[in-house]
Design a protein around this motif. Structure first.
Motif, PDB file in Angstrom:
ATOM      1  N   GLU A  21      44.688  58.079  48.517  1.00  0.00           N
ATOM      2  CA  GLU A  21      44.222  58.882  47.399  1.00  0.00           C
ATOM      3  C   GLU A  21      43.707  57.932  46.428  1.00  0.00           C
ATOM      4  OE1 GLU A  21      47.668  61.076  46.037  1.00  0.00           O
ATOM      5  OE2 GLU A  21      48.300  61.208  47.931  1.00  0.00           O
ATOM      6  N   GLU A  22      42.940  56.864  46.666  1.00  0.00           N
ATOM      7  CA  GLU A  22      42.386  55.883  46.163  1.00  0.00           C
ATOM      8  C   GLU A  22      42.949  55.610  44.630  1.00  0.00           C
ATOM      9  OE1 GLU A  22      38.248  57.744  46.023  1.00  0.00           O
ATOM     10  OE2 GLU A  22      38.237  58.145  47.911  1.00  0.00           O
ATOM     11  N   GLN A  23      44.148  55.447  44.426  1.00  0.00           N
ATOM     12  CA  GLN A  23      44.736  54.988  43.368  1.00  0.00           C
ATOM     13  C   GLN A  23      44.901  53.529  43.348  1.00  0.00           C
ATOM     14  OE1 GLN A  23      45.878  56.942  41.000  1.00  0.00           O
ATOM     15  NE2 GLN A  23      44.461  58.437  42.132  1.00  0.00           N
ATOM     16  N   TRP A  24      44.926  52.566  44.293  1.00  0.00           N
ATOM     17  CA  TRP A  24      45.060  51.238  44.177  1.00  0.00           C
ATOM     18  C   TRP A  24      43.964  50.647  43.371  1.00  0.00           C
ATOM     19  CZ3 TRP A  24      49.087  48.374  44.701  1.00  0.00           C
ATOM     20  CH2 TRP A  24      48.930  46.824  44.742  1.00  0.00           C
ATOM     21  N   PHE A  25      42.828  51.051  43.473  1.00  0.00           N
ATOM     22  CA  PHE A  25      41.696  50.277  42.553  1.00  0.00           C
ATOM     23  C   PHE A  25      42.013  50.443  41.143  1.00  0.00           C
ATOM     24  CE2 PHE A  25      37.937  51.046  40.251  1.00  0.00           C
ATOM     25  CZ  PHE A  25      36.982  50.118  40.501  1.00  0.00           C
ATOM     26  N   TRP A  26      42.470  51.605  40.925  1.00  0.00           N
ATOM     27  CA  TRP A  26      42.804  51.642  39.490  1.00  0.00           C
ATOM     28  C   TRP A  26      44.259  51.091  39.146  1.00  0.00           C
ATOM     29  CZ3 TRP A  26      38.895  52.734  36.861  1.00  0.00           C
ATOM     30  CH2 TRP A  26      37.714  53.380  37.480  1.00  0.00           C
ATOM     31  N   ASP A  27      45.061  51.120  40.021  1.00  0.00           N
ATOM     32  CA  ASP A  27      46.446  50.344  39.812  1.00  0.00           C
ATOM     33  C   ASP A  27      46.206  49.214  39.490  1.00  0.00           C
ATOM     34  OD1 ASP A  27      47.804  52.949  40.038  1.00  0.00           O
ATOM     35  OD2 ASP A  27      48.325  52.473  41.827  1.00  0.00           O
ATOM     36  N   ARG A  29      44.094  47.155  38.176  1.00  0.00           N
ATOM     37  CA  ARG A  29      43.275  47.010  37.107  1.00  0.00           C
ATOM     38  C   ARG A  29      44.317  47.389  35.828  1.00  0.00           C
ATOM     39  NH1 ARG A  29      39.991  47.161  40.826  1.00  0.00           N
ATOM     40  NH2 ARG A  29      38.255  46.537  40.923  1.00  0.00           N
ATOM     41  N   ARG A  30      44.998  48.399  36.036  1.00  0.00           N
ATOM     42  CA  ARG A  30      45.815  48.640  34.974  1.00  0.00           C
ATOM     43  C   ARG A  30      47.086  47.558  34.906  1.00  0.00           C
ATOM     44  NH1 ARG A  30      46.543  53.297  36.472  1.00  0.00           N
ATOM     45  NH2 ARG A  30      48.462  53.186  37.810  1.00  0.00           N
ATOM     46  N   TRP A  31      47.467  47.124  35.993  1.00  0.00           N
ATOM     47  CA  TRP A  31      48.773  46.087  36.020  1.00  0.00           C
ATOM     48  C   TRP A  31      48.016  44.552  35.766  1.00  0.00           C
ATOM     49  CZ3 TRP A  31      50.291  48.411  41.428  1.00  0.00           C
ATOM     50  CH2 TRP A  31      51.033  49.723  40.815  1.00  0.00           C
ATOM     51  N   LEU A  32      46.603  44.310  35.549  1.00  0.00           N
ATOM     52  CA  LEU A  32      46.101  43.065  35.327  1.00  0.00           C
ATOM     53  C   LEU A  32      46.355  42.028  36.589  1.00  0.00           C
ATOM     54  CD1 LEU A  32      46.354  42.629  31.582  1.00  0.00           C
ATOM     55  CD2 LEU A  32      44.524  43.700  32.949  1.00  0.00           C
ATOM     56  N   ILE A  33      46.425  42.830  37.782  1.00  0.00           N
ATOM     57  CA  ILE A  33      46.672  41.924  38.810  1.00  0.00           C
ATOM     58  C   ILE A  33      45.473  41.864  40.034  1.00  0.00           C
ATOM     59  CG2 ILE A  33      49.261  41.994  38.762  1.00  0.00           C
ATOM     60  CD1 ILE A  33      48.838  44.093  41.335  1.00  0.00           C
ATOM     61  N   ALA A  34      44.532  42.456  39.586  1.00  0.00           N
ATOM     62  CA  ALA A  34      43.395  42.667  40.521  1.00  0.00           C
ATOM     63  C   ALA A  34      42.680  41.027  40.838  1.00  0.00           C
ATOM     64  CB  ALA A  34      42.147  43.387  39.827  1.00  0.00           C
ATOM     65  N   GLY A  35      42.952  40.210  39.988  1.00  0.00           N
ATOM     66  CA  GLY A  35      42.377  38.824  40.254  1.00  0.00           C
ATOM     67  C   GLY A  35      43.249  38.181  41.388  1.00  0.00           C
ATOM     68  N   ASN A  36      44.454  38.778  41.619  1.00  0.00           N
ATOM     69  CA  ASN A  36      45.210  38.092  42.811  1.00  0.00           C
ATOM     70  C   ASN A  36      44.823  39.066  43.798  1.00  0.00           C
ATOM     71  OD1 ASN A  36      46.332  36.536  40.840  1.00  0.00           O
ATOM     72  ND2 ASN A  36      48.120  37.933  40.390  1.00  0.00           N
ATOM     73  N   THR A  37      44.894  40.371  43.520  1.00  0.00           N
ATOM     74  CA  THR A  37      44.738  41.300  44.848  1.00  0.00           C
ATOM     75  C   THR A  37      43.313  41.323  45.606  1.00  0.00           C
ATOM     76  OG1 THR A  37      44.577  43.067  43.791  1.00  0.00           O
ATOM     77  CG2 THR A  37      46.806  42.349  44.430  1.00  0.00           C
ATOM     78  N   GLU A  38      42.296  41.223  44.543  1.00  0.00           N
ATOM     79  CA  GLU A  38      41.062  41.585  45.000  1.00  0.00           C
ATOM     80  C   GLU A  38      40.231  40.453  45.566  1.00  0.00           C
ATOM     81  OE1 GLU A  38      39.907  45.015  45.289  1.00  0.00           O
ATOM     82  OE2 GLU A  38      42.175  45.066  44.995  1.00  0.00           O
ATOM     83  N   ALA A  70      35.701  40.194  34.050  1.00  0.00           N
ATOM     84  CA  ALA A  70      34.877  41.112  33.393  1.00  0.00           C
ATOM     85  C   ALA A  70      35.032  42.548  33.973  1.00  0.00           C
ATOM     86  CB  ALA A  70      33.356  40.583  33.557  1.00  0.00           C
ATOM     87  N   MET A  71      35.470  42.520  35.273  1.00  0.00           N
ATOM     88  CA  MET A  71      35.438  43.721  35.920  1.00  0.00           C
ATOM     89  C   MET A  71      36.528  44.518  35.690  1.00  0.00           C
ATOM     90  SD  MET A  71      34.576  42.456  39.793  1.00  0.00           S
ATOM     91  CE  MET A  71      32.987  41.386  40.116  1.00  0.00           C
ATOM     92  N   TYR A  72      37.628  44.108  34.696  1.00  0.00           N
ATOM     93  CA  TYR A  72      38.777  44.937  34.345  1.00  0.00           C
ATOM     94  C   TYR A  72      38.148  46.137  33.401  1.00  0.00           C
ATOM     95  CZ  TYR A  72      42.397  42.045  35.918  1.00  0.00           C
ATOM     96  OH  TYR A  72      43.195  41.311  36.815  1.00  0.00           O
ATOM     97  N   LEU A  73      37.138  45.659  32.643  1.00  0.00           N
ATOM     98  CA  LEU A  73      36.532  46.697  31.802  1.00  0.00           C
ATOM     99  C   LEU A  73      35.156  46.910  32.315  1.00  0.00           C
ATOM    100  CD1 LEU A  73      38.048  45.474  28.313  1.00  0.00           C
ATOM    101  CD2 LEU A  73      38.951  47.383  29.646  1.00  0.00           C
ATOM    102  N   PHE A  74      34.455  48.154  31.857  1.00  0.00           N
ATOM    103  CA  PHE A  74      33.182  48.414  32.135  1.00  0.00           C
ATOM    104  C   PHE A  74      32.236  47.870  30.858  1.00  0.00           C
ATOM    105  CE2 PHE A  74      34.917  51.488  35.189  1.00  0.00           C
ATOM    106  CZ  PHE A  74      34.151  51.334  36.368  1.00  0.00           C
ATOM    107  N   PRO A  75      31.176  47.527  31.037  1.00  0.00           N
ATOM    108  CA  PRO A  75      30.370  47.104  29.812  1.00  0.00           C
ATOM    109  C   PRO A  75      29.948  48.491  29.080  1.00  0.00           C
ATOM    110  CG  PRO A  75      29.030  47.020  31.942  1.00  0.00           C
ATOM    111  CD  PRO A  75      30.433  47.211  32.478  1.00  0.00           C
ATOM    112  N   ILE A  76      29.983  48.153  27.816  1.00  0.00           N
ATOM    113  CA  ILE A  76      29.257  49.224  26.914  1.00  0.00           C
ATOM    114  C   ILE A  76      27.850  49.093  26.994  1.00  0.00           C
ATOM    115  CG2 ILE A  76      29.143  50.244  24.617  1.00  0.00           C
ATOM    116  CD1 ILE A  76      31.981  48.835  24.220  1.00  0.00           C
ATOM    117  N   PRO A  77      26.978  50.256  27.087  1.00  0.00           N
ATOM    118  CA  PRO A  77      25.608  50.134  27.155  1.00  0.00           C
ATOM    119  C   PRO A  77      25.039  49.635  26.019  1.00  0.00           C
ATOM    120  CG  PRO A  77      26.397  52.447  27.841  1.00  0.00           C
ATOM    121  CD  PRO A  77      27.530  51.835  27.398  1.00  0.00           C
ATOM    122  N   GLN A  78      24.209  48.708  25.938  1.00  0.00           N
ATOM    123  CA  GLN A  78      23.404  47.962  25.097  1.00  0.00           C
ATOM    124  C   GLN A  78      23.017  48.825  23.886  1.00  0.00           C
ATOM    125  OE1 GLN A  78      23.785  44.693  24.457  1.00  0.00           O
ATOM    126  NE2 GLN A  78      22.941  44.860  22.382  1.00  0.00           N
TER     127      GLN A  78
END
Length: 98
Positions: A21-27, A29-38, A70-78
């Motif tokens: 259900e494509e939830q892991w991608f967002w999970d 990031r929300r839990w701030l563990i993407a550096g460990n899992t990705e 940086a991948m936890y948040l998208f950049p705001i357009p310049q």
């Protein structure tokens, strides 16, 4: 079970229950563990089939994923950042090299 062990169990259960259900991608990031899992090596499977012989399965490396903070948040357009001096770019996306 302590707090960290309980979180690990809940996260694993959520990963299994919502696997397609494509939830892991967002999970992660929300839990701030993407550096460990990705930050992991991706693997593929080569299957060789021949008549009257069981298939042969071989794993191979596809590519190494590289997750940056940086991948936890998208950049705001310049163009939006330039509209106001009060609006700051998201962390790690600054064009000034900071």
């Amino acid at each position: 079970m302590n707090k960290d062990e309980m979180r690990a169990v809940i996260r694993n259960e959520r990963r299994i229950e919502l696997a397609f259900e494509e939830q892991w991608f967002w999970d992660v990031r929300r839990w701030l563990i993407a550096g460990n899992t990705e930050n992991a090596q991706m693997h593929g499977m080569k299957v060789t089939r021949r008549e009257n012989v069981p298939p042969v399965f071989e794993t191979f490396d596809v590519r190494k994923r590289n997750f940056r903070n940086a991948m936890y948040l998208f950049p705001i357009p310049q163009t939006e950042v330039a509209k106001s001096t009060q609006l700051l770019q998201n962390p790690y996306w600054s064009t000034s090299g900071q």
